[in-house]
Design a protein around this motif. Structure first.
Motif, PDB file in Angstrom:
ATOM      1  N   THR A  89       0.842  -1.206   0.000  1.00 55.74           N
ATOM      2  CA  THR A  89       0.000   0.000   0.000  1.00 55.74           C
ATOM      3  C   THR A  89       0.868   1.244   0.000  1.00 55.74           C
ATOM      4  OG1 THR A  89      -0.140  -0.071   2.401  1.00 55.74           O
ATOM      5  CG2 THR A  89      -1.978  -0.991   1.182  1.00 55.74           C
ATOM      6  N   PHE A  90       0.462   2.212  -0.817  1.00 58.20           N
ATOM      7  CA  PHE A  90       1.161   3.506  -0.803  1.00 58.20           C
ATOM      8  C   PHE A  90       0.216   4.614  -1.254  1.00 58.20           C
ATOM      9  CE2 PHE A  90       2.481   0.581  -4.176  1.00 58.20           C
ATOM     10  CZ  PHE A  90       1.978   1.190  -5.328  1.00 58.20           C
ATOM     11  N   ASN A  91      -1.103   4.389  -1.053  1.00 56.54           N
ATOM     12  CA  ASN A  91      -2.026   5.407  -1.534  1.00 56.54           C
ATOM     13  C   ASN A  91      -2.262   6.521  -0.519  1.00 56.54           C
ATOM     14  OD1 ASN A  91      -4.036   4.080   0.153  1.00 56.54           O
ATOM     15  ND2 ASN A  91      -4.175   2.561  -1.489  1.00 56.54           N
ATOM     16  N   MET A 240      -8.910   4.083  -3.687  1.00 57.58           N
ATOM     17  CA  MET A 240      -7.518   4.181  -4.120  1.00 57.58           C
ATOM     18  C   MET A 240      -6.920   2.771  -4.133  1.00 57.58           C
ATOM     19  SD  MET A 240      -6.629   7.435  -4.541  1.00 57.58           S
ATOM     20  CE  MET A 240      -4.847   7.497  -4.332  1.00 57.58           C
ATOM     21  N   LEU A 241      -6.354   2.386  -5.274  1.00 57.39           N
ATOM     22  CA  LEU A 241      -5.650   1.119  -5.348  1.00 57.39           C
ATOM     23  C   LEU A 241      -4.170   1.385  -5.587  1.00 57.39           C
ATOM     24  CD1 LEU A 241      -7.752  -1.357  -7.549  1.00 57.39           C
ATOM     25  CD2 LEU A 241      -7.744  -1.105  -5.058  1.00 57.39           C
ATOM     26  N   SER A 242      -3.341   0.653  -4.857  1.00 60.38           N
ATOM     27  CA  SER A 242      -1.909   0.697  -5.116  1.00 60.38           C
ATOM     28  C   SER A 242      -1.554  -0.598  -5.850  1.00 60.38           C
ATOM     29  CB  SER A 242      -1.113   0.779  -3.821  1.00 60.38           C
ATOM     30  OG  SER A 242      -1.537   1.882  -3.054  1.00 60.38           O
ATOM     31  N   ILE A 243      -1.124  -0.470  -7.098  1.00 56.58           N
ATOM     32  CA  ILE A 243      -0.818  -1.659  -7.882  1.00 56.58           C
ATOM     33  C   ILE A 243       0.693  -1.788  -8.000  1.00 56.58           C
ATOM     34  CG2 ILE A 243      -1.274  -2.879 -10.034  1.00 56.58           C
ATOM     35  CD1 ILE A 243      -3.620  -0.951 -10.470  1.00 56.58           C
ATOM     36  N   GLY A 251       1.496   1.650  -9.697  1.00 48.44           N
ATOM     37  CA  GLY A 251       1.226   2.971  -9.132  1.00 48.44           C
ATOM     38  C   GLY A 251      -0.152   3.018  -8.519  1.00 48.44           C
ATOM     39  N   ASN A 252      -0.541   4.242  -8.092  1.00 46.91           N
ATOM     40  CA  ASN A 252      -1.843   4.425  -7.466  1.00 46.91           C
ATOM     41  C   ASN A 252      -2.897   4.738  -8.512  1.00 46.91           C
ATOM     42  OD1 ASN A 252      -1.205   4.011  -4.764  1.00 46.91           O
ATOM     43  ND2 ASN A 252      -0.309   6.065  -4.605  1.00 46.91           N
ATOM     44  N   LEU A 268      -6.368  -1.285 -16.663  1.00 46.68           N
ATOM     45  CA  LEU A 268      -5.855  -0.261 -15.755  1.00 46.68           C
ATOM     46  C   LEU A 268      -4.354  -0.450 -15.525  1.00 46.68           C
ATOM     47  CD1 LEU A 268      -7.125   2.066 -14.105  1.00 46.68           C
ATOM     48  CD2 LEU A 268      -7.229   0.497 -12.158  1.00 46.68           C
ATOM     49  N   GLY A 269      -3.962  -1.685 -15.297  1.00 45.68           N
ATOM     50  CA  GLY A 269      -2.569  -1.958 -14.993  1.00 45.68           C
ATOM     51  C   GLY A 269      -1.712  -2.164 -16.228  1.00 45.68           C
ATOM     52  N   GLY A 270      -2.324  -2.233 -17.379  1.00 44.59           N
ATOM     53  CA  GLY A 270      -1.544  -2.347 -18.606  1.00 44.59           C
ATOM     54  C   GLY A 270      -0.989  -3.733 -18.850  1.00 44.59           C
ATOM     55  N   GLY A 271      -1.403  -4.720 -18.090  1.00 42.71           N
ATOM     56  CA  GLY A 271      -0.952  -6.088 -18.344  1.00 42.71           C
ATOM     57  C   GLY A 271       0.405  -6.391 -17.746  1.00 42.71           C
ATOM     58  N   ILE A 272       0.877  -7.589 -18.054  1.00 38.86           N
ATOM     59  CA  ILE A 272       2.114  -8.103 -17.460  1.00 38.86           C
ATOM     60  C   ILE A 272       3.284  -7.775 -18.396  1.00 38.86           C
ATOM     61  CG2 ILE A 272       3.196 -10.164 -16.463  1.00 38.86           C
ATOM     62  CD1 ILE A 272       0.475  -9.759 -15.261  1.00 38.86           C
TER      63      ILE A 272
END
Lengths: 430, 807
Positions: A89-91, A240-243, A251-252, A268-272
């Motif tokens: 977590t860093f949001n 808020m999600l911290s990925i 990122g958040n 959202l995360g742009g894949g692997i």
């Protein structure tokens, strides 16, 4: 996507969203003015209750309901939990660094609603920049009359104090946090009494997460029902999600819940990276049981859907692991974290988490035995009887059961891999 | 069905009606369901840390595991203490506790009486699955001079920390580190120096805390246990005296809730090695010029009988008896009054109170009254130093909400929990008492607290230098307070029993005044005529010996040269006497001057009864035969009487006991048999039921002059002094404090005295100075009875001279 709530300002004005001038110029402190001059404390509380916002610290308890438990005796306190320590977590950090006045305004409104004259912000010691920015925002707010005596010409007065933690994960647990704030050992307290009845200095205390409080100005400006209308029922508002982990866009992200995990990871995360295969992910921080693609990729990302699938969104930390991951090493790393962060007061957590760590390490080192898998599960069962979700506990707080999550996750989803590792002499470079 | 103060709970399918308000673990225990536990203790606040006492309780969301040590019983509660889930939890917790435990039971003091061992048998998994390396620590770690810590054995139950913090008020043990590395520690350079440290050893559920004295001395199954009473002070804590191979090796507190609630001071607990000291006098000694020769009992008794017999009755006096049993004290009083024919007998040594006030004050409080008091007034000695277990009881009362008012010329141990601390210059107590009565100025708060009854007043002399009449005036004031009860404070072991047995010039056995014709008639019916002269108290006896008006002195376990306010007078008196016999166990500053020393049996060896400061009579039982040729007092007095041609009738303990029950009115019905078989195991407060207490003394406001002068004296007692018992108790002997004179910084500044400087006090003693702003101005605090202050005379004022050479 609708308009963002928490990150709108920092997205639009990345250079100075943390400064009071920008904050005021973009509508800041208007909610405080509205609350203080147009609404009674009861009305503010009603709005927060109507918002159906569930606490963003991890437990997901409705904030408005929690506020209703605050005992009447004086003095009472608001404590804002900025001890964001859950691995992944860093949001809250972003909210504190990039829009500290939003938090300060939320604190002032919440304190007004709750009849509180002194609020504390407990920020983890590893976040000096967050602390500096919140402290500076508080000072600016005092100077501008948004804090201190007779705020905005009303008879409402509030002092806010920033306190830095000493580096203990457990101090994110609200009663350990209160002990720490009082100068005691950071150990969770027995409940009852709950903080709302007997909290800081044994006085009625509300402990809320940074993200929860940061939502309050928007709720006051736009109404609780508007907030409740965002996202799925029982997962109202934005989150808020911290990925982090094996993901192209770490990122958040401030999201509206209701999307699938597939959307989350691949859109959202742009894949692997390098289009490697997704192996597993942690949906809500190191304490949460893991998800796997074959079971969970098309389930819904909401508080209740994640819970129904045996895990939690928690404080919003998504950790993605691809096919290259040594899951035993990953589990060991997480268990080691919890063993290190156990406060040590309860026997099962103090002894059991370390034992789990040792057994996992032994397997990694090539000294695993076939019976170690049952041993891991039984040690886990003695910390969290039944190995169910939400976890039962033999302990005072959920830290011990948190260390069980990675163990049950890898034994549930990756048993052949562990067996192979035991048979094959370990894999300590994971 | 159930009353309002009762609830019905279901345990393992069976309904039970139990008292409301108790914890589940206690309720279950009371009906025979023992739930295993480590951190739980009846006398400590629950912490639920060990997690051993988990049980399943049905709730709105089904059965849940909860710690029974924090769960109050409620009506309709359904509990399972034996389900598969509970059993697994118990086995799991025990396994966790054992994985890092060294399992060195064969060499562990706790082995054989160890809750961890016992519960591992009862609830443990039987076999270890732990193949990892155990946690190791350096061990043992001395946490104080008396207590050692083995961190590997520790289960981190928090009992010792809670005893030290909450019960004793000495927060010197702490947890350090976290997780797997959590351990008990002391603060750097701050040892666990507590007067109550031994309680942590007794409460430790494993062998982590051991006492220096007992370590490796015995195995629990070899110990012989005797329930007895500590004679270290007048609280008379109930103790379990444990012997092995003819020696006392350990003393534990017994949970007598009427008295000590299980707690002991370290002096109660660790003083016993003095009994076995090779410095004890174990054979009669007869003076031969400058030295003593060993003698047979026959030779010694003959000398004593003939020397005492050659004196007129009024020329013989006896001082002492405060450390003896009631039966021995009774025998001494009867011996003096009926055989010697002397009324000069005093168990106090000028260090106490008016005997009538101490023995027979009206509205006398019991210790248990403190629990229910609204306000407690303490105006007397520093309880932490002289009556430490009473100090614990007052602390407990304050935790439960009592308002505490402490009045003293200097800081006391109770100040930290007091609501009102009142200071006065030593020697000006009568002035302060008037102000307190009026509630003047800054005494408004204290005065108004004293208007909230019930009030319990603990009243004594703040120091040997204080006029004993002040305490009576305080008691008279206290009586005017709402629902007031008074507890007079004396310190010496069984002094209240001795006074009750008539060891005071004005008292006859059973709280009877010598002024009561009826009382005199009754005792004369039993004993024959009493002496027709007026008895003198100890200080007058000493003065008369110096003057030559008296010629012989019997000292019974008393050491006036060390303990009376005027050691120089005491020394001169003993030296001036024609004949002095000391009945004692040690060569003391006084007995060393005697003509004959008769070796006396002491605590641990004597049998009978004793009476504590609230008038509670308990059985004191022997664990040992008297050392060497030592004898109990009653028997040897009977022999002396025989030699003098009289029949004292005190050779047999049961006979004395019956005589006390018949001639001492307040003790009617109190025999050894009654206490052993019929009485409450906690002891009984006299008088019981139909018995009468002839003398009921109402204290009066006595004129007490206000002392003036540059420095008034406060002679401060301390738990660890240079007393003969302590100096002979191996572990405690080194704990006596160093002798600093304390005074207020402003007084020091006025006289240009600097800290650490040596000054001459009253022209007799050179002592180093410490500054202390808790000392009231104009008061000089001198420690009582330390090696460096021996012989110091307790005068109301003292002089101070510097010794800076000839500048």
């Amino acid at each position: 996507m609708t308009d963002l709530i928490l990150t709108a300002r920092m997205t639009a004005h990345p250079a100075d969203s943390h400064m009071i001038d920008r904050f005021v110029a973009t509508g800041g402190y208007s909610a405080l003015r509205k609350a203080l001059t147009e609404l009674t404390p009861e009305e503010v509380k009603d709005e927060v209750k109507a918002s159906n916002m569930r606490g963003r610290g991890g437990a997901g308890f409705p904030t408005g309901v929690k506020w209703g438990f605050l005992a009447a005796s004086e003095p009472r306190y608001l404590v804002v939990n900025g001890d964001e320590s859950e691995p992944g977590t860093f949001n809250d950090r972003q909210l504190m660094e990039r829009d500290p006045h939003q938090l300060v305004e939320g604190i002032a409104i919440s304190s007004y609603a709750l009849g509180i004259g002194h609020a504390f912000v407990y920020i983890r010691g590893e976040y000096p920049r967050s602390a500096r920015r919140v402290q500076r925002a508080i000072e600016e707010a005092y100077a501008a009359g948004y804090l201190g005596d007779g705020i905005l010409g009303t008879d409402f007065s509030l002092d806010v104090t920033v306190h830095l933690g000493g580096g203990a994960y457990i101090c994110g647990e609200e009663t350990a946090l209160l002990n720490s704030l009082e100068g005691r050992r950071g150990e969770p307290r027995l409940k009852p009494p709950f903080p709302a009845v007997e909290g800081l200095y044994a006085k009625p205390t509300i402990v809320n997460n940074v993200e929860s409080i940061s939502n309050v100005p928007w709720i006051v400006n736009n109404s609780g029902t508007s907030y409740a209308a965002i996202g799925p029922e029982r997962s109202a508002g934005t989150k808020m999600l911290s990925i982090s982990g094996h993901i192209n866009k770490p990122g958040n992200h401030e999201i509206i819940m209701g999307m699938t995990w597939r959307d989350m990871i691949y859109d959202l995360g742009g894949g692997i990276p390098d289009d490697r295969a997704l192996k597993t992910w942690i949906p809500g921080g190191a304490s949460a049981p893991w998800f796997v693609p074959e079971e969970h990729l098309d389930t819904i990302l909401s508080i209740d859907d994640v819970a129904a699938n045996g895990s939690m969104i928690g404080a919003g930390a998504v950790v993605v692991m691809d096919e290259t991951t040594n899951v035993v090493a990953a589990a060991h790393r997480i268990v080691r974290f919890f063993a290190h962060e156990s406060c040590g007061q309860c026997t099962p957590c103090r002894e059991g988490t370390r034992w789990l760590e040792d057994v996992l390490k032994r397997i990694l080192d090539g000294r695993g035995r076939p019976e170690d898998i049952d041993l891991l599960l039984d040690i886990s069962d003695n910390i969290s009887p039944g190995l169910s979700w939400p976890p039962a506990m033999t302990t005072i707080c959920p830290l011990g059961p948190s260390a069980v999550s990675p163990v049950t996750s890898i034994t549930r989803w990756f048993l052949p891999e562990i067996e192979a590792m035991i048979a094959g002499g370990g894999d300590s470079d994971g | 069905m159930a009353d309002a103060d009762q609830v019905t709970i279901t345990i393992n399918g069976i309904d039970h009606v139990v008292a409301a308000g108790q914890l589940l673990i206690t309720a279950a225990e009371n009906i025979g369901e023992i739930i295993p536990r480590f951190c739980h203790h009846d006398k400590l606040e629950p912490v639920a840390k060990c997690r051993m006492c988990l049980v399943e309780v049905e709730g709105p969301r089904g059965k849940a595991l909860v710690p029974s040590c924090t769960m109050p019983v409620s009506n309709g509660m359904v509990v399972d203490t034996k389900s598969a889930v509970v059993t697994k939890a118990h086995e799991g917790v025990l396994e966790f506790l054992l994985i890092n435990h060294p399992l060195d039971c064969p060499i562990c003091d706790k082995g054989g009486e160890c809750p961890l061992q016992d519960q591992a048998y009862a609830h443990g998994p039987g076999e270890s699955r732990f193949v990892e390396e155990k946690r190791t620590y350096l061990k043992p770690l001395p946490v104080s001079d008396l207590v050692l810590l083995d961190r590997e054995r520790c289960v981190l139950c928090d009992r010792c920390v809670r005893v030290a913090d909450d019960i004793a008020g000495d927060p010197l043990l702490v947890f350090t580190e976290r997780g797997n590395a959590v351990q008990i520690q002391t603060f750097p350079d701050e040892p666990f120096a507590s007067y109550f440290s031994g309680n942590t050893v007794q409460l430790c559920p494993v062998g982590a805390l051991t006492s220096v004295d007992y370590r490796f001395k015995a195995r629990p199954w070899d110990l012989h246990h005797v329930t007895s009473v500590s004679l270290v002070d007048t609280v008379q804590s109930t103790v379990d005296v444990q012997t092995s191979r003819g020696k006392i090796v350990r003393v534990y507190g017994v949970e007598n809730d009427a008295v000590n609630e299980g707690w002991l001071s370290d002096k109660d607990r660790f003083v016993f090695p003095a009994i076995h000291a090779d410095t004890r006098v174990v054979q009669p000694l007869v003076r031969n010029g400058e030295r003593f020769d060993k003698a047979t009992w026959g030779e010694a008794l003959e000398i004593v009988a003939s020397r005492l017999g050659s004196c007129k009755g009024a020329e013989v006096a006896a001082i002492g008896g405060a450390h003896n049993t009631n039966e021995d004290a009774f025998a001494l009083g009867k011996f003096m009054r009926s055989v010697i024919g002397s009324a000069h007998i005093d168990a106090q040594i000028g260090d106490g109170l008016d005997a009538r006030l101490a023995a027979a004050v009206t509205s006398r409080a019991r210790l248990g009254d403190l629990d229910a008091a609204s306000t407690i007034l303490v105006w007397g000695p520093d309880l932490k130093e002289v009556l430490p277990v009473l100090y614990l009881r007052v602390r407990k009362a304050t935790r439960n909400g009592a308002t505490l008012v402490v009045v003293s010329p200097v800081a006391t141990g109770l100040d930290s929990v007091a609501d009102h601390v009142v200071r006065y210059r030593a020697g000006t107590g009568s002035e302060l008492l008037r102000k307190l009565g009026a509630g003047d100025g800054d005494l408004v708060g204290a005065r108004s607290a004293l208007r909230e009854g019930p009030v319990v007043a603990l009243v004594g002399r703040t120091s040997l230098a204080e006029d004993p009449n002040l305490a009576e005036s305080i008691a008279a004031f206290a009586l005017s307070l709402p629902e007031a009860k008074i507890l007079p404070l004396l310190e010496r072991g069984n002094v209240f029993g001795a006074l009750d047995m008539g060891l005071a010039p004005g008292l006859l056995p059973g709280r009877v005044s010598v002024d009561s014709q009826e009382g005199v008639d009754a005792i004369e019916d039993a004993w024959g005529p009493l002496p027709d002269h007026e008895g003198l108290d100890a200080m007058s006896i000493l003065a008369d010996l110096v003057e030559g008006d008296m010629s012989a002195l019997v000292m019974v376990g008393s050491d006036p040269v060390s303990d009376c306010p005027d050691p120089q007078l005491a020394r001169a008196a003993i030296e001036a006497a024609d004949f002095v016999v000391a009945i004692d166990a040690f060569i003391t500053d006084s007995s060393v001057l005697a003509d004959v020393i008769l070796p006396a049996a002491v605590w641990g060896e004597v049998d009978g009864t004793v009476t504590n400061l609230e008038g509670r009579v308990q059985r004191i039982r022997p664990s040992l035969l008297p050392a060497g040729q030592s004898r109990a007092l009653h028997g040897l007095l009977d022999d002396i009487a025989s030699q003098m041609g009289a029949d004292l009738g005190t050779s047999d303990l049961a006979m004395i006991s019956k005589e006390i029950a018949s001639v001492a009115p307040s003790y009617a019905g109190i025999t050894i048999d009654y206490l052993t078989f019929a009485g409450d195991p906690d002891g009984v407060v006299v008088p019981i039921e139909d018995a009468q207490q002839p003398l009921v003394y109402t204290p009066v406001d006595r004129p007490v002059p206000v002392v003036t002068g540059e420095f008034t004296l406060h002679l401060a007692a301390s738990l660890y002094d240079a007393g003969v018992w302590l100096s002979n108790a191996a572990a405690l002997g080194d704990l006596a404090r160093s002798a600093y004179v304390r005074l207020h910084p402003s007084d020091a500044a006025r006289r240009a005295i600097t800290p650490g400087e040596t000054i001459v006090v009253s022209g007799s003693h050179q002592l180093p100075v410490a500054l202390d702003d808790t000392v009231s101005r104009g008061t000089l605090v001198v420690p009582h009875n330390l090696e460096e202050t021996k012989g110091f005379v307790a005068t109301p004022t003292v002089t101070v001279d510097t010794v800076r050479g000839e500048e």
